[in-house]
Design a protein around this motif. Sequence first.
Motif, PDB file in Angstrom:
ATOM      1  N   GLN A 170     -11.071 -40.738   0.660  1.00 30.45           N
ATOM      2  CA  GLN A 170     -11.454 -41.673   1.708  1.00 30.45           C
ATOM      3  C   GLN A 170     -11.481 -40.962   3.054  1.00 30.45           C
ATOM      4  N   THR A 171     -12.276 -41.496   3.949  1.00 33.79           N
ATOM      5  CA  THR A 171     -12.335 -40.984   5.313  1.00 33.79           C
ATOM      6  C   THR A 171     -12.752 -42.118   6.231  1.00 33.79           C
ATOM      7  N   GLY A 172     -12.404 -42.005   7.494  1.00 34.14           N
ATOM      8  CA  GLY A 172     -12.762 -43.075   8.412  1.00 34.14           C
ATOM      9  C   GLY A 172     -12.265 -42.807   9.815  1.00 34.14           C
ATOM     10  N   VAL A 173     -12.466 -43.791  10.670  1.00 38.01           N
ATOM     11  CA  VAL A 173     -12.052 -43.691  12.058  1.00 38.01           C
ATOM     12  C   VAL A 173     -11.571 -45.057  12.525  1.00 38.01           C
ATOM     13  N   ARG A 174     -10.526 -45.069  13.342  1.00 34.28           N
ATOM     14  CA  ARG A 174     -10.005 -46.276  13.963  1.00 34.28           C
ATOM     15  C   ARG A 174      -9.943 -46.050  15.464  1.00 34.28           C
ATOM     16  N   GLY A 175     -10.287 -47.075  16.227  1.00 31.86           N
ATOM     17  CA  GLY A 175     -10.267 -46.915  17.676  1.00 31.86           C
ATOM     18  C   GLY A 175     -10.017 -48.221  18.399  1.00 31.86           C
ATOM     19  N   LYS A 176      -9.590 -48.094  19.658  1.00 38.31           N
ATOM     20  CA  LYS A 176      -9.347 -49.253  20.514  1.00 38.31           C
ATOM     21  C   LYS A 176     -10.034 -49.027  21.861  1.00 38.31           C
ATOM     22  N   PHE A 177     -10.670 -50.072  22.368  1.00 33.89           N
ATOM     23  CA  PHE A 177     -11.265 -49.996  23.697  1.00 33.89           C
ATOM     24  C   PHE A 177     -11.430 -51.413  24.223  1.00 33.89           C
ATOM     25  N   ASN A 178     -11.672 -51.519  25.527  1.00 31.82           N
ATOM     26  CA  ASN A 178     -11.856 -52.812  26.170  1.00 31.82           C
ATOM     27  C   ASN A 178     -13.291 -52.966  26.665  1.00 31.82           C
ATOM     28  N   LEU A 179     -13.812 -54.148  26.483  1.00 25.51           N
ATOM     29  CA  LEU A 179     -15.079 -54.541  27.084  1.00 25.51           C
ATOM     30  C   LEU A 179     -14.784 -55.706  28.018  1.00 25.51           C
ATOM     31  N   GLY A 180     -14.568 -55.374  29.275  1.00 32.11           N
ATOM     32  CA  GLY A 180     -14.140 -56.414  30.209  1.00 32.11           C
ATOM     33  C   GLY A 180     -12.773 -56.934  29.807  1.00 32.11           C
ATOM     34  N   PRO A 181     -12.621 -58.256  29.708  1.00 28.62           N
ATOM     35  CA  PRO A 181     -11.320 -58.814  29.348  1.00 28.62           C
ATOM     36  C   PRO A 181     -11.066 -58.838  27.846  1.00 28.62           C
ATOM     37  N   VAL A 182     -12.019 -58.364  27.061  1.00 31.12           N
ATOM     38  CA  VAL A 182     -11.899 -58.441  25.598  1.00 31.12           C
ATOM     39  C   VAL A 182     -11.532 -57.067  25.039  1.00 31.12           C
ATOM     40  N   SER A 183     -10.414 -57.005  24.312  1.00 32.45           N
ATOM     41  CA  SER A 183     -10.038 -55.767  23.638  1.00 32.45           C
ATOM     42  C   SER A 183     -10.724 -55.700  22.281  1.00 32.45           C
ATOM     43  N   VAL A 219     -17.018 -49.587   4.787  1.00 27.28           N
ATOM     44  CA  VAL A 219     -16.459 -50.768   5.437  1.00 27.28           C
ATOM     45  C   VAL A 219     -16.496 -50.597   6.949  1.00 27.28           C
ATOM     46  N   VAL A 220     -16.777 -51.677   7.662  1.00 28.30           N
ATOM     47  CA  VAL A 220     -16.718 -51.704   9.126  1.00 28.30           C
ATOM     48  C   VAL A 220     -16.064 -53.014   9.552  1.00 28.30           C
ATOM     49  N   SER A 221     -15.356 -52.968  10.667  1.00 29.92           N
ATOM     50  CA  SER A 221     -14.734 -54.188  11.187  1.00 29.92           C
ATOM     51  C   SER A 221     -14.423 -54.032  12.665  1.00 29.92           C
ATOM     52  N   ASP A 222     -14.228 -55.162  13.304  1.00 27.51           N
ATOM     53  CA  ASP A 222     -13.805 -55.195  14.701  1.00 27.51           C
ATOM     54  C   ASP A 222     -12.861 -56.378  14.870  1.00 27.51           C
ATOM     55  N   THR A 223     -11.709 -56.112  15.470  1.00 26.17           N
ATOM     56  CA  THR A 223     -10.774 -57.180  15.833  1.00 26.17           C
ATOM     57  C   THR A 223     -10.835 -57.347  17.346  1.00 26.17           C
ATOM     58  N   LEU A 224     -11.363 -58.468  17.774  1.00 29.30           N
ATOM     59  CA  LEU A 224     -11.533 -58.753  19.200  1.00 29.30           C
ATOM     60  C   LEU A 224     -10.332 -59.534  19.714  1.00 29.30           C
ATOM     61  N   GLY A 225      -9.784 -59.069  20.833  1.00 32.63           N
ATOM     62  CA  GLY A 225      -8.630 -59.724  21.420  1.00 32.63           C
ATOM     63  C   GLY A 225      -8.986 -60.436  22.720  1.00 32.63           C
ATOM     64  N   PHE A 226      -8.644 -61.721  22.776  1.00 32.92           N
ATOM     65  CA  PHE A 226      -8.915 -62.526  23.955  1.00 32.92           C
ATOM     66  C   PHE A 226      -7.595 -62.990  24.573  1.00 32.92           C
ATOM     67  N   PHE A 227      -7.642 -63.265  25.872  1.00 34.20           N
ATOM     68  CA  PHE A 227      -6.473 -63.788  26.594  1.00 34.20           C
ATOM     69  C   PHE A 227      -5.272 -62.864  26.411  1.00 34.20           C
ATOM     70  N   HIS A 228      -5.491 -61.578  26.725  1.00 33.26           N
ATOM     71  CA  HIS A 228      -4.443 -60.557  26.603  1.00 33.26           C
ATOM     72  C   HIS A 228      -3.936 -60.462  25.164  1.00 33.26           C
ATOM     73  N   ASP A 229      -4.858 -60.495  24.233  1.00 31.65           N
ATOM     74  CA  ASP A 229      -4.591 -60.364  22.797  1.00 31.65           C
ATOM     75  C   ASP A 229      -3.766 -61.517  22.231  1.00 31.65           C
TER      76      ASP A 229
END
Length: 734
Positions: free
Chosen positions: A378-391, A454-464
Motif C-alpha cells: 500500500q501507499t498513500g498520502v495524508r494531509g491537512k490544510f485550511n480553506l478559509g474557516p474550513v479545515s 481510495v480518496v477522502s476529505d474530512t471537512l471541519g467547521f466551527f473550529h472542527d
Amino acid sequence: MNRTTHSPVQAFRLAPLAAAAFALASLSVHAYAADATSDSATTDSAKSSVLPAVSVKAARAALPGDLAPAYAGGQVASGASIGVLGKQKMLDVPFSVTSYTSKLIQDQQAQTVADVVANDPAVRTALGYGNFSETYIIRGFQVYSDDVGLDGFYGLTPRQMVDTGAIERVDIFKGASAFVNGAAPGGSGVGGTINVQTKVADDKPVTRVTVEGSASGELGTHVDVGRRFGDNDQFGIRVNQTVVGGSTAVQNQDSHSQQTAISLDYRGDKLRLYADFLYQKNNITGGRPGVFVTGDDMPSTPSASYNYAQPWTYSKQEDTVGMLRGEYDIAPNWTAYAGIGSRHTTELGQYETPTYDAGSTTAYRMNTLFKENAISAQTGVRGKFNLGPVSNQVNAGWQIERIAEYGAYNWSYGLPWSTSLYNTATVAIPGTTYGAGDFSDPGLTSTTLMRSFVVSDTLGFFHDRLLFTVGARHQNIVENGYEYGSETQDSAYNDSATTPILGLVYKLQPNLSIYANRAESLVEGGTAPSGTANVGQVLAPFRAKQYEAGVKYDANHYGAAFAIYQIKQQVAYTNSVTNIYAADGIQRHRGAEFSMYGEPLKGLRVIGGVSYIDAKLMDTGDASENGNRPIGVPAWTFNANLEYDVPQLPGLTLMGRAIWTSSQYLDTANTQKIPSWTRFDVGARYKTQILKHDTSFNVMVTNLANRSYWSSALGGYLTQAEPRTAWFSVTTDF
C-alpha cells in the motif's frame, strides 16, 4: 480460508509444521512497568517491607510511540488505527471502534485474539469450518481469521489464529468498512473488521519475563525485550518470544504453539521506518471438532471437557511473515506512507467431521495439505490544510493484495463410521475413497488479486466542532480457480465496484460527540454453479449498505458509546422456478449497541455493554424462509467485566466477568435452535516488588462453573464451549 461458500474440499485445507528456532539475547538494563510507582516511592517502600506494594494510578496510561492513550487501568484505548484515515481519536470519527491494549492481554492472560475480543459485547467467536481456526462474529456477520488485518495490511496475518505475544493493540471496527479498509481477501467482514498492531520499542527499556501454566498441564514462557538507542533514541528494537504447550482442559487434546516476533524501527525528524518479522507455529492433536446436524432433533451437549474426537486427528500450522513500512513528512501537516509485506503459510491436517441425526452420529475423515503465498502493499498520502474557516484532512491511497493457494487432499467420504458424542470409541484411520493433488508437491488451486484506490476529505467547521467526511474507494477483485492436481483453470471472477462514505461528527462538548454514517462493505459476488440455467455467470460484488448513528462520551478516565444501525447484505440463491442463480435475497440486521470502559469510580473499572440485533432474511425465493432469522445470529449479547482494587491490600486487584448470549438458530427454516448461555470468569492479580523488580502474580479462570453448552451455530454447525480453564502466571520486569 474459512469460507462457507467453499466446497468441503477447500474448507478442510490446513497445513504442515516445520521446525524453527530462535535464540533470544537478553539485555541487562532496568525496565519499568507502566503503572509502577516513582523511584523514590519504590525505595521508601522497599525499606519498609520485604514485598512492598505498588500503587495503581487512575490516569491514562502512556503507551509506546504515537499510540492513543488508554483509559484508567490501561486496558482500553481512547483512539485507534482506522484504515486509510490513520490514527484517530474515537470522538473524531463517525464510526464505532474499540481498541484493546497489551495491558489487557497481560492482565487477562489472553492467549489468542479470541480471548481479547471476548471482552466486547458486540463480538462472539466460533470455530472455523473443518478446522480449529478462530472465526469472529461482529454485528452478526463473520470475520474469518485470515481476514484480520496486521498493521493495516490484509493477507499477512497468520491464517487460522493469532497468538498475542507480539500484539500491542487489537482494534475492532464495528460496521461496514469497505471505505476504510477495502474488501477483505477472504470474502468476510460485512459487519466489521479486526486489525492487530504489533509491538515496537517503547521510550522506556523493557525486559519482561513471564512464566505461565494452566491447571490442565500447559506450560509456557514469554520473553519481551525492547530498547531504543542512538543519539536521540532514533533506533529501536523489540523482540518477543512465546512458547506454550501441553494438555488442554479438553480431555485428550494437546496444544503446542510458538511465536517469534522482531520489530526494528527508526524515528527521525521527518522519516519513520519499520521492519517486522513474525514466525508462528501451532500444533493441535485430538482437537474437538464442530458438529453438523441433520433433521430437527438437536443433540444435548456432552460434558464440558469430554472429547469426541479420534486420537489420530491433528492440525499443524506454520506462518512466516515479513513487513517493511515507512512514513515521510513531505511538508508541514503532509505525510506520505508506503509499505509492503509477504506471508508464507503451510498447513497439514487430519480431520474428523461428525454429523448428528436423530440420536445417532456418523463421521468421515479428511486429510489436507494447504500452502499459501501472499503479498500485500500500500501507499498513500495524508494531509491537512485550511480553506478559509474550513479545515481539511485529505487522504489518498492505493493498495494491492495477491494470494496464491496450493493444495492436496484425500478423504473417506461415502465410508462413514458410527460414533458417539457421549461415549466415543476409537476407530482405525479410515481408508481413502477419493483424493486429488500431490501431497509431495501440491499444485495451484486458486489465485486472488485485489486492487483498490481510495480518496477522502474530512471537512471541519466551527473550529472542527463539526466534522464531515466524504470519500470513496474503487475496488477490483480478480479470482481464478484451478483443478486439484492438473492446475487447469476451471473458474474465473473479475469485477469492480465503488463504495462511497458519508460521515458526520458533531461535538456537543469537547468530550461528547454525536455521529452518523452511510457506509458499505464489499465481498466477492458468487458464480452460478453447475446445473443452473446461467452456469458460470459471475455476479457483481455483493454490497452491504449500512446506516448508523450514535453518541460517544470521553471523561478522560472512562468512556462510553451508544450506536444504532441497519446493515443490508445481498444473498445469492438459485430460483426454484427459473433455475437462475442470482443475488436476489437480502439479510438485514438492525441493531443497537452500548459499551462502557475505564474507571468510573476510583478503584473500580469496567469493560462491558450490551448488543441487540433484529436480523431477518428477506426476498430469499423461499416463502417459508422469508422473515426468518439468519443462522447463528443471537438477538442479545451482554458482557460485564469488573475490576476492583482492594484498598485493604494495595497491589491486589480482583476481577469478575459475565458473558451472556441469547439463543441461535442452526438452520434458515428456524426449526433447529441452541439455547442461550451464560459464562462466568474470575481473576486476580497482585503487583509488588521482589528484589526491587516489579512483579505481578496473575490467575484467570474462564467458565468458572464448568458449564457445557453449544456456544455458536454460525456456519450451520455447532461449536462447543471450552470447559473450565485456569491459567496462572508470574511476570517480572528486569
